[in-house]
Design an enzyme around this catalytic site. Structure first.
Site, PDB file in Angstrom:
ATOM      1  N   GLU A 182       0.892  -1.175   0.000  1.00  0.00           N
ATOM      2  CA  GLU A 182       0.000   0.000   0.000  1.00  0.00           C
ATOM      3  C   GLU A 182       0.920   1.211   0.000  1.00  0.00           C
ATOM      4  O   GLU A 182       1.344   1.684   1.053  1.00  0.00           O
ATOM      5  CB  GLU A 182      -0.891  -0.007   1.245  1.00  0.00           C
ATOM      6  CG  GLU A 182      -1.815  -1.203   1.345  1.00  0.00           C
ATOM      7  CD  GLU A 182      -3.060  -1.083   0.450  1.00  0.00           C
ATOM      8  OE1 GLU A 182      -3.286   0.006  -0.108  1.00  0.00           O
ATOM      9  OE2 GLU A 182      -3.789  -2.073   0.327  1.00  0.00           O
ATOM     10  N   CYS A 213      -2.241   9.234   2.085  1.00  0.00           N
ATOM     11  CA  CYS A 213      -1.866   8.598   0.814  1.00  0.00           C
ATOM     12  C   CYS A 213      -2.858   8.997  -0.265  1.00  0.00           C
ATOM     13  O   CYS A 213      -2.530   9.052  -1.443  1.00  0.00           O
ATOM     14  CB  CYS A 213      -1.814   7.087   0.971  1.00  0.00           C
ATOM     15  SG  CYS A 213      -3.319   6.410   1.668  1.00  0.00           S
TER      16      CYS A 213
END
Ligand code: NAD
Length: 509
Positions: free
Chosen positions: A264, A298
């Protein structure tokens, strides 16, 4: 005013804390100390004595032993343990949320939201624990039964980034536990106290059930604990959340030993706003996505593509809104933007501002560090052009690049032209435009939204991104499959031995 000492007491955090736990806390004599710093004023909060090689070994051995019994507990019973964890997080939500804000710097509402995400994740995993189901297929052979089943995998290494210091652990931990795995968490060295607090919440539950060693912790440097974990064959799955560069290294190391990884990694997320969009809705979503968490998600919005008709007014409204964002202590209720996580993050922001100017970007708002203690910067708006190389990178800071476009095709091409592929969105009132964006020739990201910003995903869907974002998927949908091993079983309940594909092999016995 938050009474910091009282808050730490509530969560069992002392002035100096052991950094490793395998059922019980492990004291490391002479271990290297890590100081957790409050980004709002640069002062130390508390210390952690980091794990060394011996502590890491102790943790792995404990996790291995615990796995042999945990995997044999029926899934729904494991789910009940995860449910207790969710309940304990409910009880501790206020304190843990405050600690997230204190140590990481996100505003209190987001700190509390992060703990709520952990709770939601536990609820979801409780349900999953009854649904770890495989397919049954029709065998081509007579009187044969064929099916797939899913077994627990083993020890899951969970390496997390600073910006979601507790939620990302829960995405992994709740699901891994439901799946029958044990785990070892290595949190970011910028946020060790939140990890200790979570472990303190977990420990009494596991002790009460005699299930120590399922959820374990090793706080230590990437070069020691991180490297040990990614190269350790006893850890069949490493779930890594962090930057693309580090993710590439982790992926290579784990693949070299044929381990599995869930990656991720960084994003470079874009929003397209067409002329026909609801501009008020778009403005609100852009502000939360670009300025929320001080641009340290993110999924933070980094690239905004405005259609030429709407661009002048939207740009003007953004400049004006940026000037009115309350910046300050993340624990103050009126604050909407807190500090950067540390001095290095401020320096990376300032260096990006220099590069933006060198590459011909026009700073429309911001671009400076705030003259006050702590790690505060101005949210920044930049009029950008496609030739600016820096817009291809993820600068983990509140910097938003604005591009203008004529035709949708042009915006989608520019949007997809970067290496990262995490989150994306379009604002439009036109059905055809929305569907075009979501089609095979639309956004190339793992997340694609219509009339919603890029950040703030729900846990029910699988979360993750494509290209250099790493391809991992976590949380909802069928993401649990990554935490288990698949087995295809065929049972012959007849008296013959037919071979597949009609192959014959008759031999007298
Ligand atoms: P980072 O890459 O600097 O660190 C991530 C983790 O890697 C930390 O725990 C760090 O200690 C560890 N690490 C360092 N060296 C290591 C090594 N040699 N081996 C193994 N682990 C090592 O990232 P960060 O600054 O903490 O977080 C910000 C980055 O994370 C951004 O790029 C952001 O986009 C990304 N992120 C991605 C997601 C996602 O779900 N896609 C979520 C959160 C953050």
């Amino acid at each position: 005013m938050t009474d910091i000492r009282k808050l730490l007491d509530e969560l069992g955090i002392k002035e100096s804390n052991p950094g490793a736990c395998a059922g019980e806390w492990i004291s490391v004599a002479g271990g290297r100390e890590l100081v957790s710093i409050n980004p709002a004023d640069g002062t130390p909060i508390a210390k952690v004595v980091q794990a060394d090689e011996a502590a890491y070994e102790q943790v792995v051995t404990t996790a291995q032993t615990a796995f042999s019994s945990w995997r044999m507990m029926p899934g729904p019973q494991r789910g009940l343990i995860v449910r207790e964890l969710g309940d304990a997080l409910r009880t501790n939500k206020e304190h843990l949320g405050r600690l997230v804000s204190l140590e990481m710097g996100k505003i209190l509402s987001e700190g509390l939201g992060e703990v709520q995400e952990m709770i939601d994740m536990c609820d979801l995993a409780v349900g999953m624990s009854r649904q770890l189901s495989g397919l049954t297929m029709h065998s081509e052979r007579s009187r044969h039964r064929m099916y797939e089943q899913w077994h627990p995998l083993g020890i899951v290494g969970i390496i997390t980034a600073f910006n979601f210091p507790v939620a990302v652990w829960a995405w992994n931990a709740a699901v891994a536990a439901a799946c029958g795995d044990t785990m070892i968490w290595k949190p970011s060295s910028s946020t060790p106290l939140t990890a200790i607090a979570v472990q303190n919440i977990v420990n009494p539950i596991m002790k009460r059930h005699g299930l120590e060693g399922i959820f374990n912790l090793t706080i230590g440097s990437g070069s020691l604990v991180g490297e040990r974990m990614i190269n350790d064959r006893r850890v069949p799955l490493v779930s890594f959340t962090g930057s693309c560069d580090m993710g590439r290294h982790v992926s290579e190391a784990v693949a070299r030993r044929f381990g599995r990884s869930i990656l991720e990694l960084g994003g470079n997320n874009g929003v397209i706003v067409t002329d026909d969009a609801d501009q008020d809705l778009a403005l609100r979503a852009i502000l939360f996505a670009a300025v929320g968490t001080a641009g340290q998600r993110c999924t933070s919005l980094r690239r905004l593509f405005l259609q030429k008709g709407a661009a002048p007014a939207m740009t003007q409204r953004l400049v004006s809104a940026y000037g009115s964002i309350p910046i300050g202590d993340p624990l103050d209720p009126g604050t909407l933007m807190g500090p950067m996580v540390n001095e290095a993050a401020v320096q990376s922001y300032l260096s990006a501002i220099d590069t933006i100017r060198e590459q011909g970007g026009e700073i429309l708002y911001g671009g400076r560090r705030l003259d006050r203690p702590g790690y505060y910067v101005e949210p920044t708006l930049v009029r950008a052009h496609a030739g600016m190389e820096i817009t291809r990178d993820e600068t983990f800071a509140p910097i938003l690049y604005i591009f203008e476009f004529d035709e949708l095709e042009q915006a989608i091409a520019l949007h997809n032209s970067v290496d990262q592929g995490l989150s994306s969105a379009i604002f439009t009132s036109n059905l055809y435009t929305a569907e075009r964006f979501l089609s095979h020739e639309g956004s190339d990201c793992g997340i694609a939204n219509v009339n919603i910003g890029t950040s703030g995903a729900e846990i029910g869907g699988a979360f993750g991104g494509e290209k250099d974002t790493g391809g991992g998927r976590e949380a909802g949908s069928d993401a649990w499959k990554a935490y288990m091993r698949r087995q295809t079983c065929t049972i012959n309940w007849g008296r013959e031995l037919p071979l597949a594909q009609g192959v014959t092999f008759d031999v007298e016995g």
